[in-house]
Design an enzyme around this catalytic site. Structure first.
Site, PDB file in Angstrom:
ATOM      1  N   HIS A 241      87.988  67.939  41.323  1.00  0.00           N
ATOM      2  CA  HIS A 241      88.324  66.754  42.124  1.00  0.00           C
ATOM      3  C   HIS A 241      88.999  65.659  41.278  1.00  0.00           C
ATOM      4  CE1 HIS A 241      85.668  68.241  45.339  1.00  0.00           C
ATOM      5  NE2 HIS A 241      84.725  68.398  44.439  1.00  0.00           N
TER       6      HIS A 241
HETATM    7  C1  BDR Z   1      83.410  63.465  43.662  1.00  0.00           C
HETATM    8  O1  BDR Z   1      81.993  63.435  43.636  1.00  0.00           O
HETATM    9  C2  BDR Z   1      81.542  63.576  42.326  1.00  0.00           C
HETATM   10  O2  BDR Z   1      80.382  64.364  42.276  1.00  0.00           O
HETATM   11  C3  BDR Z   1      82.675  64.143  41.524  1.00  0.00           C
HETATM   12  O3  BDR Z   1      82.613  63.723  40.163  1.00  0.00           O
HETATM   13  C4  BDR Z   1      83.890  63.598  42.219  1.00  0.00           C
HETATM   14  O4  BDR Z   1      84.230  62.322  41.703  1.00  0.00           O
HETATM   15  C5  BDR Z   1      83.840  64.625  44.562  1.00  0.00           C
HETATM   16  O5  BDR Z   1      83.367  64.454  45.867  1.00  0.00           O
END
Ligand code: BDR
Ligand code: CA
Length: 313
Positions: A241
């Site tokens: 992500h």
């Molecule tokens: C986001 O949630 C976090 O757990 C990850 O680091 C990312 O920023 C994804 O939904």
């Protein structure tokens, strides 16, 4: 050369994002990193950011600890994905130097004022620091080039119980302040980042880079390799992500999106933290963000390999 600040909550995918940013000193001037509660607690995310930057030879980049809790809601972490350390089972050496003495919110504001050129702020965690910076010094925040936000969803069901993505769910009120700020925003949604799934083949290819940085990035995702994910749209944990935001700055052609009006749900417990995106422009409201809903996953992984190969041994 883009001057950037990164606000983050490392976090296994935040760690890869920091590595990607550190791999491009020819493209980014990394002015500082602020951390926030999120995947794990605020002290731990600050410690993790310092360790990752030191691992990449960037221990001179200031790292400041920011907010420890959301504006109104109770703390929710994501240690069930990122492990109690926030970095899975990775063990990184103690970094040189100390944590910056400023609060994360003040690091953001100071570095914007100090920079001769407009700064791009990349946010990879809950938006609490950014919201407070907007409330504290709106005129300073108005000097930003833009804010690139990892968070929210267009069509995807989200990865939290409420249908929201974690970063907006973790502090929806802060997110709403940011989306209402009038600042130029780019929203990297999980619709896009779900195209960037770390399969075993991608991780094996990453390891062929052959340096310790690529090995760390691959090992952070080993437990989450996405092969055999039950359904194409299921909220798998092995998505890169946060690195998508840095990859987008390095090569915007890997992403697709459109200008849209975005609000964040802060009232309904059922859909708390959901980004509500007027994709078809029916609300009559002017767009407040460039919303990215697709990324070319293969192009992302090729970029990641090329970049991590540049990090000094
Ligand atoms: C986001 O949630 C976090 O757990 C990850 O680091 C990312 O920023 C994804 O939904
Ligand atoms: Ca994150």
């Amino acid at each position: 050369m883009i001057p950037i600040l990164i606000d983050c909550d490392p976090g296994i995918d935040d760690a890869v994002a920091l590595m990607l940013a550190a791999s491009a000193p020819d493209r980014f001037r990394l002015l500082g990193v602020s951390t926030v509660f999120g995947n794990v607690g605020a002290a731990q995310t600050a410690d993790n950011a310092r360790r990752v930057l030191a691992f990449c030879g960037q221990s001179t980049v200031p790292v400041a600890k920011g907010c420890e809790r959301p504006l109104l809601r109770p703390v929710r972490d994501a240690a069930f994905i990122h492990g109690t350390s926030g970095l899975g089972s990775a063990l990184l050496p103690e970094p040189d130097g100390a944590l910056d003495r400023r609060h994360g919110v003040d690091l953001i504001l100071d570095e914007i004022v100090r920079s001769a050129d407009p700064v791009t702020l990349v946010t990879l965690g809950p938006l609490t620091n950014v919201a407070l910076a907007i409330v504290k010094e709106p005129a300073v925040m108005a000097r930003l080039q833009r804010i690139v936000i990892m968070g929210g969803a267009v069509r995807e069901l989200g990865n939290m119980p409420s249908t929201a993505g974690f970063n907006l769910y973790a502090d929806p009120h802060a997110a709403e302040i940011v989306f209402r700020s009038g600042l130029p925003l780019v929203q990297m949604t999980i619709d896009a980042t779900h195209h960037v799934r770390a399969s075993r083949d991608h991780l094996a290819a990453l390891r062929t880079v052959g340096n310790r940085h690529a090995e760390l990035a691959a090992s952070l995702f080993d437990d989450f390799a996405t092969d055999g994910a039950p359904e194409p749209d299921s909220p798998v944990n092995g998505c890169m992500h946060d690195p998508c935001c840095i990859a987008y700055l390095l090569d915007p052609t890997i992403a697709r999106g459109r200008e849209a009006y975005v609000q964040v749900e802060t009232a309904s417990e059922v859909s708390m933290g959901r980004s509500v995106i007027d994709w078809w422009g029916r609300s009559g409201q002017p767009a407040n963000a460039f919303v990215i809903n697709a990324i070319d996953g293969d192009a992302f992984f090729a970029l990641l390999r090329r970049q991590l190969a540049k990090l000094p041994a």
